[in-house]
Design an enzyme around this catalytic site. Structure first.
Site, mmCIF file in Angstrom:
data_model
loop_
_atom_site.group_PDB
_atom_site.id
_atom_site.type_symbol
_atom_site.label_atom_id
_atom_site.label_comp_id
_atom_site.label_asym_id
_atom_site.label_seq_id
_atom_site.Cartn_x
_atom_site.Cartn_y
_atom_site.Cartn_z
ATOM 1 N N LYS A 9 0.833 -1.196 0.000
ATOM 2 C CA LYS A 9 0.000 0.000 0.000
ATOM 3 C C LYS A 9 0.881 1.265 0.000
ATOM 4 O O LYS A 9 2.097 1.184 0.203
ATOM 5 C CB LYS A 9 -0.935 -0.045 1.219
ATOM 6 C CG LYS A 9 -1.914 -1.232 1.194
ATOM 7 C CD LYS A 9 -2.859 -1.198 2.398
ATOM 8 C CE LYS A 9 -3.833 -2.372 2.374
ATOM 9 N NZ LYS A 9 -4.803 -2.300 3.492
ATOM 10 N N TYR A 49 -12.073 -1.736 -3.771
ATOM 11 C CA TYR A 49 -12.626 -2.019 -2.440
ATOM 12 C C TYR A 49 -14.157 -1.942 -2.419
ATOM 13 O O TYR A 49 -14.743 -1.666 -1.371
ATOM 14 C CB TYR A 49 -12.038 -1.051 -1.412
ATOM 15 C CG TYR A 49 -10.690 -1.494 -0.871
ATOM 16 C CD1 TYR A 49 -10.550 -2.690 -0.169
ATOM 17 C CD2 TYR A 49 -9.554 -0.711 -1.028
ATOM 18 C CE1 TYR A 49 -9.329 -3.103 0.347
ATOM 19 C CE2 TYR A 49 -8.314 -1.113 -0.517
ATOM 20 C CZ TYR A 49 -8.221 -2.312 0.173
ATOM 21 O OH TYR A 49 -7.010 -2.709 0.691
ATOM 22 N N PHE A 57 -15.421 3.297 6.966
ATOM 23 C CA PHE A 57 -14.061 3.710 6.611
ATOM 24 C C PHE A 57 -13.801 3.706 5.096
ATOM 25 O O PHE A 57 -12.674 3.909 4.658
ATOM 26 C CB PHE A 57 -13.028 2.837 7.334
ATOM 27 C CG PHE A 57 -13.168 1.344 7.106
ATOM 28 C CD1 PHE A 57 -12.656 0.739 5.971
ATOM 29 C CD2 PHE A 57 -13.812 0.545 8.055
ATOM 30 C CE1 PHE A 57 -12.769 -0.624 5.764
ATOM 31 C CE2 PHE A 57 -13.942 -0.829 7.850
ATOM 32 C CZ PHE A 57 -13.420 -1.415 6.703
ATOM 33 N N THR A 91 -5.334 -7.522 10.575
ATOM 34 C CA THR A 91 -5.653 -6.206 9.996
ATOM 35 C C THR A 91 -5.159 -5.068 10.885
ATOM 36 O O THR A 91 -4.544 -4.122 10.407
ATOM 37 C CB THR A 91 -7.187 -6.086 9.813
ATOM 38 O OG1 THR A 91 -7.659 -7.222 9.090
ATOM 39 C CG2 THR A 91 -7.555 -4.815 9.068
ATOM 40 N N ARG A 102 2.688 -6.532 9.329
ATOM 41 C CA ARG A 102 1.906 -5.447 9.934
ATOM 42 C C ARG A 102 2.397 -5.121 11.345
ATOM 43 O O ARG A 102 2.454 -3.950 11.735
ATOM 44 C CB ARG A 102 0.416 -5.818 9.913
ATOM 45 C CG ARG A 102 -0.182 -5.651 8.502
ATOM 46 C CD ARG A 102 -1.528 -6.285 8.375
ATOM 47 N NE ARG A 102 -2.239 -5.861 7.146
ATOM 48 C CZ ARG A 102 -3.351 -6.408 6.726
ATOM 49 N NH1 ARG A 102 -3.928 -7.389 7.412
ATOM 50 N NH2 ARG A 102 -3.934 -5.981 5.611
ATOM 51 N N ASN A 112 -1.886 -0.075 6.998
ATOM 52 C CA ASN A 112 -1.339 -1.356 7.477
ATOM 53 C C ASN A 112 -0.482 -2.081 6.427
ATOM 54 O O ASN A 112 -0.398 -3.298 6.405
ATOM 55 C CB ASN A 112 -2.465 -2.241 8.025
ATOM 56 C CG ASN A 112 -3.513 -2.559 6.984
ATOM 57 O OD1 ASN A 112 -3.374 -2.195 5.823
ATOM 58 N ND2 ASN A 112 -4.555 -3.270 7.396
ATOM 59 N N HIS A 115 -1.928 -5.590 1.467
ATOM 60 C CA HIS A 115 -3.219 -6.237 1.218
ATOM 61 C C HIS A 115 -2.953 -7.643 0.692
ATOM 62 O O HIS A 115 -1.999 -7.855 -0.053
ATOM 63 C CB HIS A 115 -4.015 -5.466 0.151
ATOM 64 C CG HIS A 115 -5.184 -6.237 -0.385
ATOM 65 N ND1 HIS A 115 -6.407 -6.245 0.245
ATOM 66 C CD2 HIS A 115 -5.295 -7.079 -1.454
ATOM 67 C CE1 HIS A 115 -7.226 -7.051 -0.436
ATOM 68 N NE2 HIS A 115 -6.574 -7.564 -1.465
ATOM 69 N N GLU A 126 -9.815 -9.819 -7.826
ATOM 70 C CA GLU A 126 -8.726 -8.851 -7.637
ATOM 71 C C GLU A 126 -7.580 -9.025 -8.636
ATOM 72 O O GLU A 126 -6.990 -8.033 -9.076
ATOM 73 C CB GLU A 126 -8.185 -8.972 -6.201
ATOM 74 C CG GLU A 126 -9.212 -8.529 -5.162
ATOM 75 C CD GLU A 126 -8.769 -8.800 -3.722
ATOM 76 O OE1 GLU A 126 -7.650 -9.327 -3.521
ATOM 77 O OE2 GLU A 126 -9.536 -8.457 -2.810
HETATM 78 P P1 GDP Z 1 -7.753 -7.100 5.524
HETATM 79 O O1 GDP Z 1 -8.352 -8.247 4.728
HETATM 80 O O2 GDP Z 1 -6.918 -7.552 6.675
HETATM 81 O O3 GDP Z 1 -7.010 -6.102 4.643
HETATM 82 O O4 GDP Z 1 -8.961 -6.293 6.191
HETATM 83 P P2 GDP Z 1 -10.433 -5.856 5.675
HETATM 84 O O5 GDP Z 1 -10.772 -6.545 4.373
HETATM 85 O O6 GDP Z 1 -11.358 -6.016 6.817
HETATM 86 O O7 GDP Z 1 -10.295 -4.289 5.407
HETATM 87 C C1 GDP Z 1 -9.669 -3.784 4.245
HETATM 88 C C2 GDP Z 1 -8.774 -2.634 4.631
HETATM 89 O O8 GDP Z 1 -9.566 -1.585 5.149
HETATM 90 C C3 GDP Z 1 -7.775 -2.950 5.752
HETATM 91 O O9 GDP Z 1 -6.608 -3.599 5.318
HETATM 92 C C4 GDP Z 1 -7.487 -1.559 6.286
HETATM 93 O O10 GDP Z 1 -6.580 -0.835 5.437
HETATM 94 C C5 GDP Z 1 -8.871 -0.905 6.200
HETATM 95 N N1 GDP Z 1 -9.643 -1.070 7.450
HETATM 96 C C6 GDP Z 1 -10.164 -2.212 7.971
HETATM 97 N N2 GDP Z 1 -10.829 -1.985 9.111
HETATM 98 C C7 GDP Z 1 -10.754 -0.634 9.308
HETATM 99 C C8 GDP Z 1 -11.263 0.243 10.328
HETATM 100 O O11 GDP Z 1 -11.936 -0.178 11.283
HETATM 101 N N3 GDP Z 1 -10.969 1.572 10.203
HETATM 102 C C9 GDP Z 1 -10.234 2.060 9.149
HETATM 103 N N4 GDP Z 1 -9.985 3.393 9.107
HETATM 104 N N5 GDP Z 1 -9.748 1.268 8.181
HETATM 105 C C10 GDP Z 1 -9.991 -0.058 8.261
#
Ligand code: GDP
Length: 137
Positions: A9, A49, A57, A91, A102, A112, A115, A126
């Site tokens: 990222k 996304y 978010f 995450t 991470r 973080n 991805h 994707e």
């Molecule tokens: P991943 O599969 O671990 O990447 O997590 P998710 O698919 O749940 O979320 C996608 C991305 O959204 C994450 O990698 C973070 O960059 C962001 N994200 C997830 N949860 C949150 C949150 O609670 N707050 C914010 N600001 N960003 C989030």
């Protein structure tokens, strides 16, 4: 053999740890099948996304993902989806295990560093979002 879409990222590119992140995948026996550095537009990030469009978010995440260059990769190996996510860590870096990308590099739950596709159906959406068939070797 399984393929997964992985992204370094904008925060990871800014921190100059592209090589470090790729090394962690390679050291674990995974193979880079495709790779490029690009910059997403806001719309490009929103499309990628789209599954998160109802999340609070979504705006902030897509601003972040379009703020600077990213490195997109197709990573290949046995059980690659699960293994990449193990190497990435949880995450939220606060919850991530020691030695994960991470835990070692991420600033917060949004910024973080990496991805990785979460399941085969996600990888199937994707990978072609970024790569055509002839770019995956
Ligand atoms: P991943 O599969 O671990 O990447 O997590 P998710 O698919 O749940 O979320 C996608 C991305 O959204 C994450 O990698 C973070 O960059 C962001 N994200 C997830 N949860 C949150 C949150 O609670 N707050 C914010 N600001 N960003 C989030």
């Amino acid at each position: 053999m399984q393929r997964t879409l992985t992204i370094i990222k904008p925060d990871g590119v800014k921190k100059n740890i592209i090589g470090e992140v790729i090394s962690r995948f390679e050291r674990n026996g995974l193979r880079i099948a495709a790779l490029k550095k690009i910059k997403l537009s806001k719309d490009g990030a929103k499309g990628f996304y789209i599954v998160h469009k109802e999340r609070p978010f979504y705006e902030s995440l897509t601003d972040f993902m379009s703020e600077g260059p990213i490195v997109v990769m197709v990573i290949e190996g046995e059980n690659a989806i699960y293994r990449v996510r193990e190497i990435m860590g949880a995450t939220n870096p606060a919850d991530a295990q020691i030695g994960t990308i991470r835990k070692d590099f991420a600033d917060d739950i949004e910024r973080n560093i990496v991805h990785g596709s979460d399941k085969p159906e996600s990888a199937a959406f994707e990978i072609p979002y970024f790569f055509s068939q002839i770019e995956i070797l």
